[in-house]
Write a protein that holds these residues in place. Sequence first.
Motif, PDB file in Angstrom:
ATOM      1  N   LEU A  15       3.328  21.814  -3.929  1.00  0.00           N
ATOM      2  CA  LEU A  15       3.900  22.889  -4.728  1.00  0.00           C
ATOM      3  C   LEU A  15       4.832  23.778  -3.915  1.00  0.00           C
ATOM      4  O   LEU A  15       5.208  24.861  -4.365  1.00  0.00           O
ATOM      5  CB  LEU A  15       2.774  23.735  -5.339  1.00  0.00           C
ATOM      6  CG  LEU A  15       1.764  22.974  -6.191  1.00  0.00           C
ATOM      7  CD1 LEU A  15       0.739  23.917  -6.780  1.00  0.00           C
ATOM      8  CD2 LEU A  15       2.455  22.176  -7.296  1.00  0.00           C
ATOM      9  N   ILE A  35      -4.593  24.466 -14.975  1.00  0.00           N
ATOM     10  CA  ILE A  35      -3.165  24.796 -15.016  1.00  0.00           C
ATOM     11  C   ILE A  35      -2.936  25.954 -15.984  1.00  0.00           C
ATOM     12  O   ILE A  35      -3.371  25.899 -17.145  1.00  0.00           O
ATOM     13  CB  ILE A  35      -2.323  23.579 -15.450  1.00  0.00           C
ATOM     14  CG1 ILE A  35      -2.464  22.436 -14.431  1.00  0.00           C
ATOM     15  CG2 ILE A  35      -0.860  23.969 -15.603  1.00  0.00           C
ATOM     16  CD1 ILE A  35      -1.738  21.164 -14.844  1.00  0.00           C
ATOM     17  N   ALA A  64       4.546  17.063 -11.560  1.00  0.00           N
ATOM     18  CA  ALA A  64       4.771  17.960 -10.422  1.00  0.00           C
ATOM     19  C   ALA A  64       3.518  18.742 -10.077  1.00  0.00           C
ATOM     20  O   ALA A  64       3.271  19.068  -8.907  1.00  0.00           O
ATOM     21  CB  ALA A  64       5.917  18.914 -10.744  1.00  0.00           C
ATOM     22  N   ALA A  65       2.695  19.040 -11.078  1.00  0.00           N
ATOM     23  CA  ALA A  65       1.480  19.827 -10.846  1.00  0.00           C
ATOM     24  C   ALA A  65       0.449  19.085 -10.014  1.00  0.00           C
ATOM     25  O   ALA A  65      -0.492  19.696  -9.488  1.00  0.00           O
ATOM     26  CB  ALA A  65       0.867  20.236 -12.183  1.00  0.00           C
ATOM     27  N   GLN A 105       9.169  26.366 -12.850  1.00  0.00           N
ATOM     28  CA  GLN A 105       8.633  26.307 -11.500  1.00  0.00           C
ATOM     29  C   GLN A 105       7.155  25.960 -11.572  1.00  0.00           C
ATOM     30  O   GLN A 105       6.416  26.559 -12.368  1.00  0.00           O
ATOM     31  CB  GLN A 105       8.809  27.635 -10.760  1.00  0.00           C
ATOM     32  CG  GLN A 105      10.235  27.936 -10.351  1.00  0.00           C
ATOM     33  CD  GLN A 105      10.363  29.222  -9.556  1.00  0.00           C
ATOM     34  OE1 GLN A 105       9.494  30.099  -9.634  1.00  0.00           O
ATOM     35  NE2 GLN A 105      11.431  29.360  -8.803  1.00  0.00           N
ATOM     36  N   VAL A 106       6.745  25.009 -10.749  1.00  0.00           N
ATOM     37  CA  VAL A 106       5.341  24.660 -10.617  1.00  0.00           C
ATOM     38  C   VAL A 106       4.900  25.169  -9.247  1.00  0.00           C
ATOM     39  O   VAL A 106       5.312  24.618  -8.226  1.00  0.00           O
ATOM     40  CB  VAL A 106       5.114  23.141 -10.737  1.00  0.00           C
ATOM     41  CG1 VAL A 106       3.621  22.833 -10.661  1.00  0.00           C
ATOM     42  CG2 VAL A 106       5.702  22.618 -12.034  1.00  0.00           C
ATOM     43  N   GLY A 107       4.124  26.235  -9.242  1.00  0.00           N
ATOM     44  CA  GLY A 107       3.902  26.923  -7.977  1.00  0.00           C
ATOM     45  C   GLY A 107       5.229  27.474  -7.495  1.00  0.00           C
ATOM     46  O   GLY A 107       5.885  28.244  -8.179  1.00  0.00           O
ATOM     47  N   LYS A 108       5.668  27.024  -6.329  1.00  0.00           N
ATOM     48  CA  LYS A 108       6.983  27.426  -5.812  1.00  0.00           C
ATOM     49  C   LYS A 108       7.998  26.284  -5.869  1.00  0.00           C
ATOM     50  O   LYS A 108       9.087  26.380  -5.307  1.00  0.00           O
ATOM     51  CB  LYS A 108       6.833  27.936  -4.375  1.00  0.00           C
ATOM     52  CG  LYS A 108       6.017  29.224  -4.283  1.00  0.00           C
ATOM     53  CD  LYS A 108       5.986  29.765  -2.868  1.00  0.00           C
ATOM     54  CE  LYS A 108       5.143  31.037  -2.778  1.00  0.00           C
ATOM     55  NZ  LYS A 108       5.660  32.123  -3.605  1.00  0.00           N
ATOM     56  N   LEU A 109       7.644  25.217  -6.545  1.00  0.00           N
ATOM     57  CA  LEU A 109       8.513  24.049  -6.669  1.00  0.00           C
ATOM     58  C   LEU A 109       9.366  24.160  -7.926  1.00  0.00           C
ATOM     59  O   LEU A 109       8.844  24.268  -9.041  1.00  0.00           O
ATOM     60  CB  LEU A 109       7.669  22.777  -6.722  1.00  0.00           C
ATOM     61  CG  LEU A 109       8.425  21.468  -6.958  1.00  0.00           C
ATOM     62  CD1 LEU A 109       9.308  21.138  -5.747  1.00  0.00           C
ATOM     63  CD2 LEU A 109       7.439  20.331  -7.235  1.00  0.00           C
ATOM     64  N   ILE A 132       2.355  26.974 -13.993  1.00  0.00           N
ATOM     65  CA  ILE A 132       3.657  26.431 -14.387  1.00  0.00           C
ATOM     66  C   ILE A 132       4.400  27.548 -15.110  1.00  0.00           C
ATOM     67  O   ILE A 132       3.974  27.989 -16.187  1.00  0.00           O
ATOM     68  CB  ILE A 132       3.520  25.203 -15.290  1.00  0.00           C
ATOM     69  CG1 ILE A 132       2.813  24.064 -14.554  1.00  0.00           C
ATOM     70  CG2 ILE A 132       4.901  24.739 -15.775  1.00  0.00           C
ATOM     71  CD1 ILE A 132       2.611  22.812 -15.402  1.00  0.00           C
ATOM     72  N   VAL A 178      -3.183  26.360 -10.462  1.00  0.00           N
ATOM     73  CA  VAL A 178      -1.771  25.976 -10.549  1.00  0.00           C
ATOM     74  C   VAL A 178      -1.134  26.728 -11.719  1.00  0.00           C
ATOM     75  O   VAL A 178      -1.684  26.744 -12.818  1.00  0.00           O
ATOM     76  CB  VAL A 178      -1.605  24.457 -10.749  1.00  0.00           C
ATOM     77  CG1 VAL A 178      -0.129  24.095 -10.932  1.00  0.00           C
ATOM     78  CG2 VAL A 178      -2.194  23.690  -9.573  1.00  0.00           C
TER      79      VAL A 178
END
Length: 558
Positions: free
Chosen positions: A170, A130, A165-166, A148-152, A101, A99
């Motif tokens: 994502l 992470i 969020a992690a 952004q966490v991944g694509k979120l 961030i 993951v």
Amino acid sequence: MNRIAKDFARRDASQPKGRQVEEAALEEVTRLLGDMPRRADLLIEALHRLQDAKGHLSAAHLAALAELFRMAQAEVYEVATFYHHFDVVKEGEAAPAPVTIRVCESLTCALAGAEGLIETLKGITDPERIRIQPVPCIGACDRAPAAQVGKLAVDHATPASLTEAATGPLAPVIPDYEGLESYRAAGGYDIYEQIRAGEITPEAAIETMSDAGLRGLGGAGFPAGKKWGFVRGYDAPRLMTVNGDEGEPGTFKDRWWLERQPHRMLEGALIAAHVVGCERIYIYMRDEYPAVLAILRAEVEALEHAGLAHVPIEIRRGAGAYICGEESAMIESIEGKRGLPRHRPPYIAEVGLFGRPTLNHNVETLSWVPDILRNGAGWFSSQGYGPDHNGLRSYSVSGRVANPGVKLAPAGIPLQELIDQHCGGMAPGHSFKAFLPGGASGGIFPASEAHRAMDFGEFEKDQGFIGSHAVMILSHEDSVKDAALNMIRFFEHESCGQCTPCRSGTAKAAAILSGETPSSDLLNDLITVMTDSSICGLGQAAGNPIRHLLRYFPEELA
């Protein structure tokens, strides 16, 4: 026998030199690419597919990709390592954490506490699970600090919201937007159909665009109608590109439009392509906008099913390189190469994508095309702030204002009025100190200049510019020197490295400015060299924040 001689002695002379392609890696890459054509211009998209699937790019996979694309491994490697969003893992190296961030550290997010957020995250997260990655502007300055966490996307990020969020999905959250059916119900594509039917001739369309005074809103401000005429004057076949790589710190207007009304741009692009005679449209969209990319894929497919796309539309992803906002660097990227700006002339209107005459436009520019052709040139031009300014503009406003965001306001509006009437004034407890009219490249001006018209041609008088209309507001709590240092470090990070004045100049400027007693004379000399001899606008404009720091805020260097 020395070590090098032993290494050569161990090599089996009957085998070819260099890294060999592993059969398992070749099979996996073949599966991941599916039916994608093996063409050099699709190399970056192929790298995206591998990165998305595996979370990194291993040496074995890069070798396999080179084999499938019939390219040298060195060529594939140099492209993969040029772009920030590709994680190249060499033999013996560990892959990045599963993951990532990404926390924006550009100016507006820095004002909102990004540095402290990054340090806190590093202290409370497991690096095996992470990865915390400081990154340049991600186009969410009105939601600072942005991450952004991944694509979120995570707005107004905090340590708690990011770590939470992690643990969840994502994928990007797709906002509500106006789809094809709703857009057509409100009259969308009617003008496009009139253009195709010949009810509006290409000559009439070009004349209307010229009379309206629509200019390129990606930064350069070149008249749109004149550009159509230029490209149309060159021999076919012609191509069209749409520049959605708004990487200028402080800019987020294109994202704002595309997350709400993507078909304004799509109809404008189809109209422009028909008028100019372009046989294919390439939309180059920054990878930092995964929700926009999902919207565009869905709506382009809807257009094709509806029989509305008279020319093919291809979507190409950037990969985290600010320099690709420069039109010739963007074209190099679409061709599957490193995003290195081209020497000019020739200009891309004559020799552009794949060597063909190319019409290039910004997202917002195209979004106004259907409205102008529907309502007339006078309708658009009359909405400016007085007779010397034409039309409406989308100002990306961030920083120390009460209500940041995209503000639709007349071209040429005085900045003070923009702040007071469209942004709710300054944020509580903050007094107006300085502003950036055009993002990191546009320079920094004192609040005493807030009476000036927010339009092309105004700030150029003092070696600044409005560019993409990215307005960042600083208050009495902020250091202009720190702001200038933040931006020169951004330019240092984003320099493509092709020319020495930019590559070495940005690094030297950052080193001088971060010292205890920066030399004004040395900084002035350095900025002059960068401005006069850099290949493209990045190096030419990188010194603007420092130039204005020296001119308007010399006390901060004492």
